[in-house]
Design a protein around this motif. Structure first.
Motif, PDB file in Angstrom:
ATOM      1  N   ASN A   1       6.123   7.955 -21.270  1.00 28.81           N
ATOM      2  CA  ASN A   1       7.224   8.255 -20.985  1.00 28.81           C
ATOM      3  C   ASN A   1       7.524   8.829 -19.545  1.00 28.81           C
ATOM      4  OD1 ASN A   1       8.161   6.874 -23.247  1.00 28.81           O
ATOM      5  ND2 ASN A   1       7.818   8.778 -24.338  1.00 28.81           N
ATOM      6  N   ASP A   2       6.224   9.093 -18.667  1.00 32.97           N
ATOM      7  CA  ASP A   2       6.518   9.818 -17.485  1.00 32.97           C
ATOM      8  C   ASP A   2       6.361   8.660 -16.453  1.00 32.97           C
ATOM      9  OD1 ASP A   2       5.425  10.853 -14.858  1.00 32.97           O
ATOM     10  OD2 ASP A   2       5.057  12.855 -16.301  1.00 32.97           O
ATOM     11  N   ALA A   3       7.876   8.646 -15.729  1.00 35.38           N
ATOM     12  CA  ALA A   3       7.855   7.573 -14.899  1.00 35.38           C
ATOM     13  C   ALA A   3       6.926   7.500 -13.676  1.00 35.38           C
ATOM     14  CB  ALA A   3       9.200   7.589 -14.193  1.00 35.38           C
ATOM     15  N   GLN A   4       6.780   8.843 -13.207  1.00 37.49           N
ATOM     16  CA  GLN A   4       5.764   8.976 -11.999  1.00 37.49           C
ATOM     17  C   GLN A   4       4.087   8.351 -12.507  1.00 37.49           C
ATOM     18  OE1 GLN A   4       6.215  13.223 -11.181  1.00 37.49           O
ATOM     19  NE2 GLN A   4       7.592  12.677  -9.694  1.00 37.49           N
ATOM     20  N   ALA A   5       3.801   8.728 -13.524  1.00 36.65           N
ATOM     21  CA  ALA A   5       2.557   8.219 -14.014  1.00 36.65           C
ATOM     22  C   ALA A   5       2.482   6.942 -14.201  1.00 36.65           C
ATOM     23  CB  ALA A   5       2.084   9.239 -15.544  1.00 36.65           C
ATOM     24  N   GLN A   6       3.515   6.408 -15.078  1.00 39.29           N
ATOM     25  CA  GLN A   6       3.260   4.851 -14.814  1.00 39.29           C
ATOM     26  C   GLN A   6       3.435   4.135 -13.708  1.00 39.29           C
ATOM     27  OE1 GLN A   6       2.826   3.351 -17.834  1.00 39.29           O
ATOM     28  NE2 GLN A   6       2.387   5.463 -18.799  1.00 39.29           N
ATOM     29  N   ALA A   7       4.261   4.719 -12.875  1.00 40.26           N
ATOM     30  CA  ALA A   7       4.345   4.251 -11.320  1.00 40.26           C
ATOM     31  C   ALA A   7       2.990   4.051 -10.663  1.00 40.26           C
ATOM     32  CB  ALA A   7       5.422   4.597 -10.675  1.00 40.26           C
ATOM     33  N   LEU A   8       2.263   5.340 -10.813  1.00 43.90           N
ATOM     34  CA  LEU A   8       0.839   5.485 -10.356  1.00 43.90           C
ATOM     35  C   LEU A   8       0.023   4.325 -10.852  1.00 43.90           C
ATOM     36  CD1 LEU A   8      -1.175   6.682  -8.539  1.00 43.90           C
ATOM     37  CD2 LEU A   8      -1.482   8.295 -10.555  1.00 43.90           C
ATOM     38  N   PHE A   9       0.153   4.219 -12.419  1.00 45.57           N
ATOM     39  CA  PHE A   9      -0.770   3.291 -13.060  1.00 45.57           C
ATOM     40  C   PHE A   9      -0.523   1.824 -12.639  1.00 45.57           C
ATOM     41  CE2 PHE A   9      -0.808   6.266 -16.900  1.00 45.57           C
ATOM     42  CZ  PHE A   9      -1.775   7.111 -16.108  1.00 45.57           C
ATOM     43  N   ALA A  10       0.891   1.534 -12.292  1.00 47.24           N
ATOM     44  CA  ALA A  10       1.176   0.171 -11.950  1.00 47.24           C
ATOM     45  C   ALA A  10       0.737  -0.059 -10.587  1.00 47.24           C
ATOM     46  CB  ALA A  10       2.664   0.149 -12.005  1.00 47.24           C
TER      47      ALA A  10
ATOM     48  N   ILE B   1       0.166  12.489  -8.611  1.00 51.74           N
ATOM     49  CA  ILE B   1      -1.131  13.325  -9.133  1.00 51.74           C
ATOM     50  C   ILE B   1      -0.851  14.344  -9.679  1.00 51.74           C
ATOM     51  CG2 ILE B   1      -3.002  14.346  -7.924  1.00 51.74           C
ATOM     52  CD1 ILE B   1      -3.152  12.527  -5.649  1.00 51.74           C
ATOM     53  N   SER B   2       0.153  15.233  -9.439  1.00 51.02           N
ATOM     54  CA  SER B   2       0.418  16.290 -10.062  1.00 51.02           C
ATOM     55  C   SER B   2       0.894  16.261 -11.448  1.00 51.02           C
ATOM     56  CB  SER B   2       1.704  17.077  -9.346  1.00 51.02           C
ATOM     57  OG  SER B   2       1.198  17.508  -8.305  1.00 51.02           O
ATOM     58  N   ALA B   3       1.652  15.023 -11.743  1.00 50.62           N
ATOM     59  CA  ALA B   3       2.274  14.776 -13.215  1.00 50.62           C
ATOM     60  C   ALA B   3       0.775  14.330 -13.984  1.00 50.62           C
ATOM     61  CB  ALA B   3       2.932  13.383 -13.052  1.00 50.62           C
ATOM     62  N   ILE B   4      -0.049  13.318 -13.265  1.00 50.43           N
ATOM     63  CA  ILE B   4      -1.349  13.271 -14.273  1.00 50.43           C
ATOM     64  C   ILE B   4      -2.055  14.266 -14.490  1.00 50.43           C
ATOM     65  CG2 ILE B   4      -3.224  11.720 -14.319  1.00 50.43           C
ATOM     66  CD1 ILE B   4      -0.758  10.318 -14.490  1.00 50.43           C
ATOM     67  N   ALA B   5      -2.179  15.165 -13.388  1.00 48.32           N
ATOM     68  CA  ALA B   5      -3.036  16.453 -13.819  1.00 48.32           C
ATOM     69  C   ALA B   5      -2.503  17.048 -14.938  1.00 48.32           C
ATOM     70  CB  ALA B   5      -3.166  17.200 -12.344  1.00 48.32           C
ATOM     71  N   LEU B   6      -1.142  17.633 -14.788  1.00 51.88           N
ATOM     72  CA  LEU B   6      -0.475  18.219 -16.020  1.00 51.88           C
ATOM     73  C   LEU B   6      -0.869  17.554 -17.128  1.00 51.88           C
ATOM     74  CD1 LEU B   6       1.261  20.683 -16.935  1.00 51.88           C
ATOM     75  CD2 LEU B   6       3.360  19.045 -16.532  1.00 51.88           C
TER      76      LEU B   6
ATOM     77  N   MET C   1       0.825  -0.997   0.011  1.00 53.46           N
ATOM     78  CA  MET C   1       0.101   0.160   0.011  1.00 53.46           C
ATOM     79  C   MET C   1       0.904   1.289   0.002  1.00 53.46           C
ATOM     80  SD  MET C   1      -2.737   1.195   3.005  1.00 53.46           S
ATOM     81  CE  MET C   1      -3.281  -0.486   3.074  1.00 53.46           C
ATOM     82  N   ILE C   2       0.768   2.193  -0.711  1.00 47.74           N
ATOM     83  CA  ILE C   2       1.322   3.348  -1.106  1.00 47.74           C
ATOM     84  C   ILE C   2       1.097   4.551  -0.172  1.00 47.74           C
ATOM     85  CG2 ILE C   2       2.232   5.140  -2.743  1.00 47.74           C
ATOM     86  CD1 ILE C   2       2.206   3.338  -4.758  1.00 47.74           C
ATOM     87  N   GLY C   3      -0.284   4.782   0.131  1.00 50.49           N
ATOM     88  CA  GLY C   3      -0.817   5.626   0.853  1.00 50.49           C
ATOM     89  C   GLY C   3      -0.802   7.036   0.352  1.00 50.49           C
TER      90      GLY C   3
END
Length: 255
Positions: A75-84, A12-17, A1-3
């Motif tokens: 190619n956004d590592a933060q976004a892909q990490a969130l999706f995973a 969240i900010s990366a996806i929002a952008l 669990m990431i929390g």
């Protein structure tokens, strides 16, 4: 669990952008008032509706948003990490944004109809408007219109609308330069002959000569983005992701 830690907030900010740089290009503007259909001739409004059919208008913009969202986040590592970490969150974001997009486009469609009808009444005689409308309502004309919607280079469009400066006239010209040839190459030999006959007619030549004016109408519409909506789009994504994470974490904690 990431929390709900700092890393999640960054994701969240990366996806929002990603969403806020794409969705606003198609959204309604509070200060943009459309004239009513009664202010235009029935012939001009008919032609406007033929050229910008509502269903195709919605479908093309929905497809463009999904394409742009995935291209921006792949190619956004933060976004892909969130999706995973949270399977299904990508789909939740897209579903929320598409619902808002379709609602805004429903409001926006009359704006474009008004602008196109105004242009037709200023640029063509009533007889020419009917001639153009008649051609575009034939099976060949309908095929040409569908190809017009699908022949814009999506990657080139994405780059143009996310460069922070809006879509420039030069970029618009580049996007549209190859479209006629792309359309022609997808027609059958018989359709090419029929199409050439129309475009070589006096009305067809006039329509072709005015194509830059039509492209400018679309370009100015695309650039009608307000800072308020960009903020709204970003906030919408943030809320969607937060709600998804809270639900997923609560479910994981109770299992």
């Amino acid at each position: 669990m990431i929390g709900r830690d700092k890393m999640v907030r960054n994701w969240i900010s990366a996806i929002a952008l990603a969403a806020s740089t794409l969705a606003p290009a198609y959204m309604a503007r509070a200060d943009d008032t459309a004239s009513t259909a009664a202010q235009h001739s029935p012939q001009a409004m008919t032609l406007a509706r033929v050229i910008i059919p509502f269903d195709l208008f919605i479908a093309q913009n929905r497809d463009s948003f999904v394409y742009g969202f995935d291209a921006t986040t792949k190619n956004d590592a933060q976004a892909q990490a969130l999706f995973a970490a949270y399977p299904g969150v990508r789909e939740a974001i897209i579903a929320t944004q598409l619902a808002e997009l379709e609602s805004a486009l429903t409001t926006e469609h009359p704006v474009l109809l008004d602008r196109f009808a105004t242009h037709f009444e200023q640029a063509y005689t009533p007889a020419e408007i009917v001639t153009i409308s008649n051609f575009l309502q034939t099976p060949l004309g309908q095929k040409v219109l569908r190809l017009e919607y699908t022949s814009i280079d999506q990657d080139q469009m994405l780059k143009a609308v996310t460069n922070g400066d809006g879509l420039t006239k030069s970029e618009s010209d580049q996007l549209n330069a190859q479209v006629p040839q792309k359309i022609f190459m997808q027609l059958t030999p018989a359709e090419r002959i029929q199409s050439t006959k129309f475009w070589m007619s006096a009305t067809g030549r006039k329509l072709n000569a005015n194509s830059a004016n039509v492209q400018e109408i679309v370009r100015l519409w695309l650039n009608g983005v307000t800072e308020q909506f960009e903020k709204s789009a970003a906030e919408s994504v943030i809320n969607t992701v937060r709600e998804f994470i809270e639900t997923a974490d609560a479910k994981a904690a109770s299992s």
